[in-house]
Design a protein around this motif. Structure first.
Motif, short mmCIF file in Angstrom:
data_model
loop_
_atom_site.label_atom_id
_atom_site.label_comp_id
_atom_site.label_asym_id
_atom_site.label_seq_id
_atom_site.Cartn_x
_atom_site.Cartn_y
_atom_site.Cartn_z
N PRO A 297 -59.40 -1.50 31.78
CA PRO A 297 -59.30 -0.94 30.43
C PRO A 297 -60.01 -1.83 29.44
O PRO A 297 -60.28 -3.01 29.72
CB PRO A 297 -57.79 -0.92 30.19
N PRO A 298 -60.33 -1.31 28.26
CA PRO A 298 -60.94 -2.16 27.23
C PRO A 298 -60.01 -3.33 26.91
O PRO A 298 -58.78 -3.20 27.00
CB PRO A 298 -61.09 -1.22 26.04
N PRO A 299 -60.55 -4.46 26.55
CA PRO A 299 -59.71 -5.62 26.23
C PRO A 299 -58.90 -5.39 24.97
O PRO A 299 -59.27 -4.59 24.11
CB PRO A 299 -60.72 -6.74 26.04
N LYS A 300 -57.81 -6.11 24.86
CA LYS A 300 -56.93 -6.01 23.69
C LYS A 300 -57.22 -7.17 22.73
O LYS A 300 -57.56 -8.27 23.17
CB LYS A 300 -55.47 -6.03 24.12
N THR A 301 -57.02 -6.92 21.47
CA THR A 301 -57.23 -7.94 20.45
C THR A 301 -56.10 -7.90 19.44
O THR A 301 -55.67 -6.81 19.03
CB THR A 301 -58.56 -7.72 19.71
N PHE A 302 -55.62 -9.04 19.06
CA PHE A 302 -54.64 -9.17 17.98
C PHE A 302 -55.37 -9.69 16.75
O PHE A 302 -55.93 -10.79 16.77
CB PHE A 302 -53.52 -10.13 18.40
N ILE A 303 -55.40 -8.89 15.69
CA ILE A 303 -56.05 -9.27 14.45
C ILE A 303 -55.00 -9.31 13.34
O ILE A 303 -54.36 -8.29 13.06
CB ILE A 303 -57.18 -8.29 14.07
N ALA A 304 -54.81 -10.46 12.75
CA ALA A 304 -53.84 -10.61 11.68
C ALA A 304 -54.55 -10.85 10.36
O ALA A 304 -55.49 -11.63 10.29
CB ALA A 304 -52.88 -11.76 11.98
N MET A 305 -54.11 -10.18 9.33
CA MET A 305 -54.57 -10.42 7.96
C MET A 305 -53.36 -10.89 7.17
O MET A 305 -52.34 -10.20 7.11
CB MET A 305 -55.13 -9.12 7.36
N ALA B 25 -53.84 -4.68 18.01
CA ALA B 25 -52.72 -4.68 17.07
C ALA B 25 -53.26 -5.39 15.85
O ALA B 25 -53.42 -6.62 15.85
CB ALA B 25 -51.51 -5.41 17.64
N THR B 26 -53.65 -4.62 14.85
CA THR B 26 -54.23 -5.17 13.62
C THR B 26 -53.14 -5.12 12.55
O THR B 26 -52.69 -4.03 12.18
CB THR B 26 -55.47 -4.36 13.20
N VAL B 27 -52.70 -6.27 12.08
CA VAL B 27 -51.48 -6.34 11.27
C VAL B 27 -51.73 -7.06 9.95
O VAL B 27 -52.29 -8.15 9.93
CB VAL B 27 -50.35 -7.05 12.03
N TRP B 28 -51.29 -6.44 8.87
CA TRP B 28 -51.29 -7.07 7.55
C TRP B 28 -49.92 -7.69 7.33
O TRP B 28 -48.91 -6.99 7.22
CB TRP B 28 -51.63 -6.04 6.48
N PHE B 29 -49.87 -9.01 7.29
CA PHE B 29 -48.65 -9.75 7.01
C PHE B 29 -48.69 -10.27 5.58
O PHE B 29 -49.75 -10.63 5.07
CB PHE B 29 -48.52 -10.97 7.94
N ASN B 30 -47.54 -10.36 4.95
CA ASN B 30 -47.43 -10.95 3.63
C ASN B 30 -46.44 -12.10 3.68
O ASN B 30 -45.43 -12.03 4.40
CB ASN B 30 -46.97 -9.90 2.60
N GLU B 31 -46.73 -13.14 2.94
CA GLU B 31 -45.90 -14.34 2.93
C GLU B 31 -44.43 -14.05 2.66
O GLU B 31 -43.54 -14.68 3.23
CB GLU B 31 -46.43 -15.31 1.87
N MET B 32 -44.17 -13.12 1.77
CA MET B 32 -42.79 -12.80 1.40
C MET B 32 -42.72 -11.35 0.95
O MET B 32 -43.73 -10.63 0.98
CB MET B 32 -42.30 -13.74 0.30
N SER B 33 -41.57 -10.90 0.53
CA SER B 33 -41.41 -9.53 0.07
C SER B 33 -41.77 -9.43 -1.40
O SER B 33 -42.87 -9.02 -1.74
CB SER B 33 -39.97 -9.06 0.34
N ASP B 34 -40.88 -9.83 -2.30
CA ASP B 34 -41.18 -9.85 -3.72
C ASP B 34 -41.51 -11.28 -4.15
O ASP B 34 -40.78 -12.21 -3.84
CB ASP B 34 -39.99 -9.31 -4.52
N GLY B 35 -42.61 -11.45 -4.88
CA GLY B 35 -43.08 -12.79 -5.21
C GLY B 35 -42.27 -13.51 -6.25
O GLY B 35 -42.33 -14.74 -6.34
N ASP B 36 -41.51 -12.79 -7.07
CA ASP B 36 -40.66 -13.44 -8.07
C ASP B 36 -39.36 -13.89 -7.43
O ASP B 36 -38.89 -15.01 -7.66
CB ASP B 36 -40.38 -12.46 -9.22
N ALA B 37 -38.78 -13.05 -6.58
CA ALA B 37 -37.53 -13.39 -5.89
C ALA B 37 -37.76 -14.36 -4.74
O ALA B 37 -36.83 -15.05 -4.31
CB ALA B 37 -36.86 -12.12 -5.37
N HIS B 38 -38.97 -14.41 -4.21
CA HIS B 38 -39.29 -15.24 -3.05
C HIS B 38 -38.42 -14.89 -1.86
O HIS B 38 -38.11 -15.73 -1.01
CB HIS B 38 -39.13 -16.73 -3.36
N ASN B 39 -38.01 -13.62 -1.76
CA ASN B 39 -37.13 -13.23 -0.66
C ASN B 39 -37.94 -12.91 0.59
O ASN B 39 -39.07 -12.40 0.51
CB ASN B 39 -36.26 -12.03 -1.05
N LEU B 40 -37.36 -13.19 1.74
CA LEU B 40 -38.05 -12.99 3.01
C LEU B 40 -37.48 -11.83 3.81
O LEU B 40 -37.99 -11.52 4.90
CB LEU B 40 -37.98 -14.27 3.86
#
Length: 570
Positions: free
Chosen positions: A38-46, A417-432
């Motif tokens: 099968p075609p190779p798999k790639t994990f791409i994180a942003m 699996a191309t994934v957009w991750f964010n450091e936190m949820s809301d930037g003022d609350a800094h909640n994870l």
């Protein structure tokens, strides 16, 4: 077997490529001979910083099939790809900073609101040295502390990548160690054999598209020295790289059983190693993606014109940030590296978007990095503009991957699996908790797509309303209001703390297993392992991070195993 072969055998081929022949029983656990690889798999994180306006990013639907109509506001650029999107809802990252984190209490360590989540996001490890006062400006704890383990990209690359390291690109290279400090860095490599409390090292990665392009062009330009080293990425078998040494090895005086194992090993590495054809890893593909030397040079020069190095246009279609995505797509085409990270910069001025406020300050709704004060006029609109810009960049990446078709009819995107991750949820609350995570691609059919999936089944989450799942990002600094105050210490702009707390650890298990990373009998990923990954990190409970390494005696993985509801067919 001859005594000269009693230990692991290493074969060195052209260009210094190294292939190991461990002669493990797992070599027999392979796909049936004769099947097309099968075609190779790639994990791409942003990865982007400082959270988002959750009320304008999260779809109202928390579970079920996704349609284009579900992508509104900030996520509207992704509407054309609704059938290829997976949104896992209810996930929490580890080591959350809050004002109650003193003396080992609270939801994490007392070091820093950004150092904590960045250092622990992909390592899932505490940072060291540990702080005891959440408001201290001690250099060692607030600014210099680093995690005590390697990050996900490094752990995966050690098993999957040719040279054991990821393709890690720091988008918008900002100077120094590509501008990164422990308060914003996410890629760490633990020194081999070091003590448990020893901090890992910042992984420098690459800062400009030109650095990547120079390596990739060697894969399809005739006469270059790197073309031979990476011949496998052009459809050649991996064993061809070490043919002379392999033939010499087969001439050893060995038992028929060992010879059978060697032949099975050769077939195994060819099954997992054959990749996309040379027709895709070509100058024609690079040209189609607008990856020309002139464009790459322009994107790498740092000449932002009247805008900034990211949003400044390089072509009529692509800006500076897009050129990094182009490198990621071209790298996936050539199977240059199966682990690719695109990390966007911290503390950035998006002048090209008409925003003159620095991104970190703006995430606090303020003109400084303080935790409370007078709201910046139009703060929410400016933050939504940045959120939509990121969504546009992710959509561009997804669109390029989806536009390249493999020999079996699947797209390049389908096998990532191309994934957009964010450091936190809301930037003022800094909640994870309630992290915004957006995935595109099913990684070769491992994940379901065209769906949003609620993975937190705890009582507090199952009883939450749709409005509570949206969070409270618009509860402070409403656009148009006057004399308003922002206060991040109260965390009022975050998501109700009792919901959306399923550990991100489990999602990482999904990704590792989808990509073929293996674990030993403990469940932790280990090079040479043969079992699925069921554990990773220091703990999957954020309160276990309070007080730092070893402070909570019961710290550990409390819920092994991946999120099965994210898998195709579930």
């Amino acid at each position: 077997m001859s005594t000269s072969m009693h230990r692991r055998v290493f074969l060195r081929g052209v260009g210094g490529a190294v292939v190991a022949a461990p002669f493990l029983s797992s070599v027999w656990q392979r796909k049936a001979r004769g099947q097309a690889a099968p075609p190779p798999k790639t994990f791409i994180a942003m990865f982007t910083h400082y959270g988002c306006i959750t009320t304008k990013l999260f779809p109202a639907k928390t579970s079920g099939a996704l349609a284009a109509s579900d992508f509104t506001n900030s996520l509207s650029p992704l509407a054309p790809y609704a059938s290829k999107i997976l949104i896992p809802r209810g996930i929490r990252a580890m080591n959350e900073w809050e004002e109650g984190n003193s003396n080992g209490a609270g939801r994490g360590q007392a070091n820093d609101p950004h150092l904590n989540p960045c250092g622990s996001y992909f390592t899932l490890q505490p940072v060291t040295p540990n702080a005891t006062d959440p408001f201290s400006f001690d250099q060692d704890t607030k600014f210099d502390a680093m995690p005590v383990g390697s990050s996900l990209d490094q752990v995966m690359a050690q098993q999957l990548s040719l040279n054991g390291t990821p393709l890690f690109m720091r988008v918008g290279n900002t100077g120094g160690t590509n501008g990164e400090t422990p308060q914003s860095n996410i890629s760490y490599l633990k020194p081999t054999g070091s003590a448990a409390a020893t901090a890992a090292n910042i992984y420098p990665g690459l800062g400009t598209p030109a650095q990547v392009f120079s390596a990739l062009t060697g894969l399809f330009n005739a006469g270059t020295t790197t073309a031979a080293t990476y011949a496998s990425t052009r459809g050649q078998r991996v064993s061809d790289l070490v043919k002379s040494d392999l033939d010499a090895l087969k001439r050893f005086d060995m038992s028929s059983d060992d010879m059978n194992k060697l032949n099975a090993w050769e077939a195994l590495i060819n099954d997992v190693g054959t990749v996309i054809s040379s027709s895709q890893c070509s100058a024609a593909t690079a040209t189609m993606l607008e990856a020309t030397q002139a464009n790459v040079t322009a994107a790498s020069s740092g000449n932002a014109g009247s805008g900034d190095v990211l949003s400044n246009m390089v072509t009529t279609d692509l800006d500076g940030a897009d050129m990094y995505s182009v490198m990621a797509v071209l790298a996936a085409c050539c199977n240059y590296n199966p682990v690719i990270f695109l990390k966007y910069p911290p503390n950035f001025y998006y002048k090209g978007l008409g925003i003159t406020d620095e991104s970190h300050n703006l995430s606090h709704r303020l003109s400084s990095a303080n935790m409370s004060g007078s709201c910046v006029q139009g703060a929410l609109t400016k933050l939504e503009t940045i959120d939509k810009y990121y969504a546009t960049k992710f959509a561009k990446l997804v669109g390029m991957l989806n536009g390249i078709t493999n020999a079996d009819g699947s797209t390049l995107l389908d096998n990532t699996a191309t994934v957009w991750f964010n450091e936190m949820s809301d930037g003022d609350a800094h909640n994870l908790n309630n992290l915004p995570i957006i995935q595109a691609g099913g990684c070769g059919g491992y994940f379901k797509t065209g769906a949003t999936v609620q993975v937190d089944t705890a009582t507090g989450s199952t009883g939450a309303t749709a409005a509570q799942w949206q969070g409270n990002s618009e509860s402070q600094c409403t656009d148009g209001g006057t004399d308003q105050m922002a206060n991040g210490l109260t965390q009022q702009t975050g998501t109700l703390e009792t919901i959306a707390n399923a550990p991100i650890n489990k999602y990482f298990y999904n990704i590792m297993n989808a990509m073929g990373v293996k674990a030993d009998s403990s469940g932790f990923p280990v090079k040479g392992g043969t079992l699925p990954v069921t554990k990773f990190g220091y703990s999957d409970l954020t309160t276990d991070f309070a007080g730092g390494l070893g402070a909570v005696a019961s710290a550990g993985i409390h819920s092994p195993g991946e999120f099965t509801t994210l898998k195709a067919g579930s």
